[in-house]
Design a protein around this motif. Structure first.
Motif, PDB file in Angstrom:
ATOM      1  N   GLY A 127      27.153   4.116  11.512  1.00 51.96           N
ATOM      2  CA  GLY A 127      26.162   4.188  12.578  1.00 51.96           C
ATOM      3  C   GLY A 127      25.934   5.629  12.970  1.00 51.96           C
ATOM      4  N   MET A 128      24.957   5.826  13.807  1.00 53.84           N
ATOM      5  CA  MET A 128      24.658   7.154  14.323  1.00 53.84           C
ATOM      6  C   MET A 128      24.616   7.084  15.847  1.00 53.84           C
ATOM      7  SD  MET A 128      24.344   8.883  11.508  1.00 53.84           S
ATOM      8  CE  MET A 128      23.604  10.437  12.021  1.00 53.84           C
ATOM      9  N   GLY A 129      24.956   8.194  16.500  1.00 55.40           N
ATOM     10  CA  GLY A 129      24.885   8.240  17.957  1.00 55.40           C
ATOM     11  C   GLY A 129      25.760   7.196  18.612  1.00 55.40           C
ATOM     12  N   ALA A 130      25.205   6.524  19.623  1.00 54.79           N
ATOM     13  CA  ALA A 130      25.982   5.541  20.387  1.00 54.79           C
ATOM     14  C   ALA A 130      26.432   4.378  19.519  1.00 54.79           C
ATOM     15  CB  ALA A 130      25.155   5.023  21.558  1.00 54.79           C
ATOM     16  N   SER A 131      25.678   4.075  18.464  1.00 50.04           N
ATOM     17  CA  SER A 131      26.048   2.971  17.588  1.00 50.04           C
ATOM     18  C   SER A 131      27.329   3.260  16.821  1.00 50.04           C
ATOM     19  CB  SER A 131      24.912   2.679  16.597  1.00 50.04           C
ATOM     20  OG  SER A 131      23.729   2.320  17.279  1.00 50.04           O
ATOM     21  N   ALA A 132      27.689   4.537  16.714  1.00 52.03           N
ATOM     22  CA  ALA A 132      28.903   4.917  15.993  1.00 52.03           C
ATOM     23  C   ALA A 132      30.087   5.167  16.912  1.00 52.03           C
ATOM     24  CB  ALA A 132      28.644   6.174  15.159  1.00 52.03           C
ATOM     25  N   PRO A 143      32.544   6.450   0.524  1.00 50.40           N
ATOM     26  CA  PRO A 143      33.739   7.108  -0.001  1.00 50.40           C
ATOM     27  C   PRO A 143      34.272   6.366  -1.228  1.00 50.40           C
ATOM     28  CG  PRO A 143      34.275   5.865   1.978  1.00 50.40           C
ATOM     29  CD  PRO A 143      32.783   5.823   1.836  1.00 50.40           C
ATOM     30  N   GLU A 144      34.996   7.075  -2.058  1.00 48.00           N
ATOM     31  CA  GLU A 144      35.518   6.487  -3.291  1.00 48.00           C
ATOM     32  C   GLU A 144      36.543   5.375  -3.041  1.00 48.00           C
ATOM     33  OE1 GLU A 144      34.914   6.821  -6.552  1.00 48.00           O
ATOM     34  OE2 GLU A 144      33.166   8.064  -6.101  1.00 48.00           O
ATOM     35  N   TRP A 145      37.205   5.397  -1.863  1.00 46.79           N
ATOM     36  CA  TRP A 145      38.297   4.451  -1.640  1.00 46.79           C
ATOM     37  C   TRP A 145      37.842   3.042  -1.284  1.00 46.79           C
ATOM     38  CZ3 TRP A 145      37.737   2.611   3.204  1.00 46.79           C
ATOM     39  CH2 TRP A 145      37.258   3.465   4.212  1.00 46.79           C
ATOM     40  N   VAL A 146      36.557   2.821  -1.026  1.00 48.57           N
ATOM     41  CA  VAL A 146      36.128   1.460  -0.664  1.00 48.57           C
ATOM     42  C   VAL A 146      36.352   0.508  -1.836  1.00 48.57           C
ATOM     43  CG1 VAL A 146      34.444   2.270   1.030  1.00 48.57           C
ATOM     44  CG2 VAL A 146      33.720   1.861  -1.328  1.00 48.57           C
ATOM     45  N   ASP A 147      36.770  -0.733  -1.522  1.00 48.90           N
ATOM     46  CA  ASP A 147      37.043  -1.725  -2.549  1.00 48.90           C
ATOM     47  C   ASP A 147      36.870  -3.123  -1.966  1.00 48.90           C
ATOM     48  OD1 ASP A 147      39.303  -2.129  -0.968  1.00 48.90           O
ATOM     49  OD2 ASP A 147      40.633  -1.021  -2.301  1.00 48.90           O
ATOM     50  N   LYS A 148      37.340  -4.138  -2.679  1.00 50.51           N
ATOM     51  CA  LYS A 148      37.170  -5.521  -2.230  1.00 50.51           C
ATOM     52  C   LYS A 148      37.918  -5.814  -0.933  1.00 50.51           C
ATOM     53  CE  LYS A 148      40.947  -7.180  -5.178  1.00 50.51           C
ATOM     54  NZ  LYS A 148      41.871  -7.453  -4.075  1.00 50.51           N
ATOM     55  N   ASP A 149      38.858  -4.941  -0.554  1.00 50.20           N
ATOM     56  CA  ASP A 149      39.587  -5.101   0.706  1.00 50.20           C
ATOM     57  C   ASP A 149      38.954  -4.319   1.845  1.00 50.20           C
ATOM     58  OD1 ASP A 149      41.661  -6.833  -0.180  1.00 50.20           O
ATOM     59  OD2 ASP A 149      42.595  -5.150  -1.217  1.00 50.20           O
ATOM     60  N   THR A 150      37.710  -3.865   1.642  1.00 52.61           N
ATOM     61  CA  THR A 150      36.996  -3.090   2.657  1.00 52.61           C
ATOM     62  C   THR A 150      35.869  -3.924   3.255  1.00 52.61           C
ATOM     63  OG1 THR A 150      37.422  -1.016   1.472  1.00 52.61           O
ATOM     64  CG2 THR A 150      35.675  -0.998   3.130  1.00 52.61           C
ATOM     65  N   LEU A 151      35.820  -3.983   4.576  1.00 54.42           N
ATOM     66  CA  LEU A 151      34.702  -4.603   5.285  1.00 54.42           C
ATOM     67  C   LEU A 151      33.777  -3.486   5.785  1.00 54.42           C
ATOM     68  CD1 LEU A 151      33.258  -7.048   6.592  1.00 54.42           C
ATOM     69  CD2 LEU A 151      34.722  -6.696   8.602  1.00 54.42           C
ATOM     70  N   PHE A 152      32.511  -3.575   5.438  1.00 48.68           N
ATOM     71  CA  PHE A 152      31.526  -2.585   5.869  1.00 48.68           C
ATOM     72  C   PHE A 152      30.752  -3.158   7.053  1.00 48.68           C
ATOM     73  CE2 PHE A 152      27.353  -0.618   5.906  1.00 48.68           C
ATOM     74  CZ  PHE A 152      27.624   0.723   5.667  1.00 48.68           C
ATOM     75  N   VAL A 153      30.681  -2.388   8.158  1.00 44.87           N
ATOM     76  CA  VAL A 153      29.973  -2.825   9.361  1.00 44.87           C
ATOM     77  C   VAL A 153      28.836  -1.852   9.645  1.00 44.87           C
ATOM     78  CG1 VAL A 153      30.171  -3.482  11.780  1.00 44.87           C
ATOM     79  CG2 VAL A 153      32.151  -3.739  10.266  1.00 44.87           C
ATOM     80  N   ALA A 154      27.611  -2.340   9.586  1.00 44.25           N
ATOM     81  CA  ALA A 154      26.426  -1.515   9.845  1.00 44.25           C
ATOM     82  C   ALA A 154      25.984  -1.719  11.284  1.00 44.25           C
ATOM     83  CB  ALA A 154      25.303  -1.893   8.888  1.00 44.25           C
ATOM     84  N   CYS A 155      25.991  -0.638  12.067  1.00 41.83           N
ATOM     85  CA  CYS A 155      25.653  -0.712  13.493  1.00 41.83           C
ATOM     86  C   CYS A 155      24.383   0.080  13.789  1.00 41.83           C
ATOM     87  CB  CYS A 155      26.791  -0.148  14.344  1.00 41.83           C
ATOM     88  SG  CYS A 155      28.329  -1.069  14.245  1.00 41.83           S
ATOM     89  N   SER A 156      23.375  -0.597  14.305  1.00 46.22           N
ATOM     90  CA  SER A 156      22.152   0.078  14.748  1.00 46.22           C
ATOM     91  C   SER A 156      21.485  -0.802  15.789  1.00 46.22           C
ATOM     92  CB  SER A 156      21.193   0.328  13.582  1.00 46.22           C
ATOM     93  OG  SER A 156      19.930   0.779  14.052  1.00 46.22           O
ATOM     94  N   TYR A 157      21.418  -0.318  17.023  1.00 45.42           N
ATOM     95  CA  TYR A 157      20.811  -1.129  18.078  1.00 45.42           C
ATOM     96  C   TYR A 157      19.354  -1.454  17.744  1.00 45.42           C
ATOM     97  CZ  TYR A 157      19.176  -2.762  22.609  1.00 45.42           C
ATOM     98  OH  TYR A 157      18.620  -3.535  23.598  1.00 45.42           O
ATOM     99  N   SER A 158      18.604  -0.433  17.396  1.00 49.07           N
ATOM    100  CA  SER A 158      17.182  -0.633  17.099  1.00 49.07           C
ATOM    101  C   SER A 158      16.974  -1.370  15.787  1.00 49.07           C
ATOM    102  CB  SER A 158      16.455   0.713  17.033  1.00 49.07           C
ATOM    103  OG  SER A 158      16.901   1.464  15.912  1.00 49.07           O
ATOM    104  N   GLY A 159      17.938  -1.222  14.882  1.00 49.86           N
ATOM    105  CA  GLY A 159      17.778  -1.778  13.546  1.00 49.86           C
ATOM    106  C   GLY A 159      16.895  -0.936  12.659  1.00 49.86           C
ATOM    107  N   GLU A 160      16.542   0.260  13.136  1.00 45.10           N
ATOM    108  CA  GLU A 160      15.626   1.120  12.395  1.00 45.10           C
ATOM    109  C   GLU A 160      16.248   2.456  11.999  1.00 45.10           C
ATOM    110  OE1 GLU A 160      12.888   0.025  11.345  1.00 45.10           O
ATOM    111  OE2 GLU A 160      12.597  -1.759  12.589  1.00 45.10           O
ATOM    112  N   THR A 161      17.533   2.639  12.228  1.00 51.08           N
ATOM    113  CA  THR A 161      18.174   3.915  11.924  1.00 51.08           C
ATOM    114  C   THR A 161      18.198   4.143  10.418  1.00 51.08           C
ATOM    115  OG1 THR A 161      19.576   3.595  13.870  1.00 51.08           O
ATOM    116  CG2 THR A 161      20.215   5.331  12.315  1.00 51.08           C
TER     117      THR A 161
END
Length: 341
Positions: free
Chosen positions: A44-49, A76-94
């Motif tokens: 995320g960016m700004g407050a979303s992060a 990053p190179e270390w992400v794998d099947k044991d990584t959960l990715f969370v995308a945060c954007s209030y507006s949904g337009e970042t």
């Protein structure tokens, strides 16, 4: 909540005062997470992060699940099947967050989106990935910090982290009491807002308060419409101290130091740092955080900083909700990116 002279100030006051209600509601949402992970990467960016940064710092000592924050445009190179990715954007337009969201899907990562709507919501519906929709009234994205802290707490707990829901629920009565103290006319927020008059704020945090220093700096930029900077102690004592010691313009700036007395050694370092600044005739404001846990003290720091930014806007008679410069730079970025097509 205080009454101000303009609708804009009152709207921002309502949003900032609604923090604890937003936090209380957010910890009740379904996280959509149904398995355990070793790593959680929050984008995320700004407050979303900032919500992610808070947990990255507060869980450093207490969680076997690692939490990291991405503000770049590559995984990053270390992400794998044991990584959960969370995308945060209030507006949904970042732009940056949507770019990273697509990279995470392409990399085969499990993805959860947290948003109020926009393109991120549409993409999540198309791709079928879990999504937490921030409900309720529309607000400035930076004012949705209660929602982001609460929803990320539920995600992290269900992904294998500590019991954050109970921890936050138990602190809510104290947070409401802190809010009443902070909003009083003789409280810390009004005092520091007045002290900062005529100075450029430089917000420093103890090591565990670095994210809170960044949050306050950002709020001063956006709500108060002033230049502000942030840093961290004790790193300060290995470089920035020289400028504060010798620069003839140092008294035009004012350090705001966010303290945490949990670690005795850090408290001693902070005391020595404050003593040095005062010996060089540098005016200093101090925020002594309150709370029964590191997370609670961090949230207290957010509440104080948010109110300071509002009160400076009130003292200057400006509109805290206007973000035309951000709209301007986003338009310019879009024009530059079109040249890559």
């Amino acid at each position: 909540m205080m009454d101000f002279d303009t609708d804009s100030l009152n709207k921002m006051a309502e949003e900032i005062s609604g923090f604890t209600d937003d936090l209380s509601e957010a910890i009740t949402v379904d996280s959509c997470v149904r398995k355990r992970y070793k790593h959680i990467l929050i984008c995320g960016m700004g407050a979303s992060a900032i919500g992610g940064a808070i947990f990255a710092d507060s869980m450093y000592y207490s969680s076997k699940v690692s939490v990291d924050v991405a503000k770049t445009m590559s995984l990053p190179e270390w992400v794998d099947k044991d990584t959960l990715f969370v995308a945060c954007s209030y507006s949904g337009e970042t732009y940056e967050t949507i770019f990273m969201y697509k990279l995470a899907l392409d990399a085969g990562l499990d993805v959860v989106a947290v948003t109020h709507g926009g393109t991120l919501k549409e993409l999540s519906e198309q791709n079928g990935n879990p999504m937490i929709l921030i409900e309720g009234r529309s607000m400035q994205p930076r004012s949705a910090i209660g929602w982001f802290i609460g929803t990320l707490a539920t995600i992290i707990e269900d992904a294998g982290g500590p019991g954050l829901r109970h921890q936050i629920k138990s602190m809510l009565p104290r947070l409401r009491e802190y809010q009443r103290e902070i909003e009083s006319e003789d409280g810390i927020a009004w005092r520091i807002a007045k002290d900062l008059e005529g100075h450029v704020p430089v917000v420093y945090g103890a090591p565990d308060m670095e994210a809170i220093a960044v949050r306050m700096k950002n709020q001063l930029n956006e709500n108060s419409k002033i230049i502000a900077f942030s840093g961290v102690v004790p790193e300060f004592n290995h470089n920035e101290v020289v400028g504060w010691y010798d620069d003839p313009y140092r008294t035009k700036f004012m350090p705001v130091v966010i303290c945490d007395d949990r670690l005795v050694e850090i408290s001693k370092i902070l005391k020595a740092t404050l003593d040095l600044l005062e010996s060089r005739d540098v005016p200093v404001s101090v925020i002594d955080t309150k709370g029964e846990s590191l997370l609670e003290r961090m949230i207290y720091g957010i509440m104080v900083g948010d109110h300071i930014s509002l009160y400076i806007a009130a003292l200057h008679g400006i509109d805290p909700c206007n973000t035309d410069p951000i709209t301007d730079i986003k338009s310019r970025i879009r024009e530059e990116l079109k040249k890559l097509e």
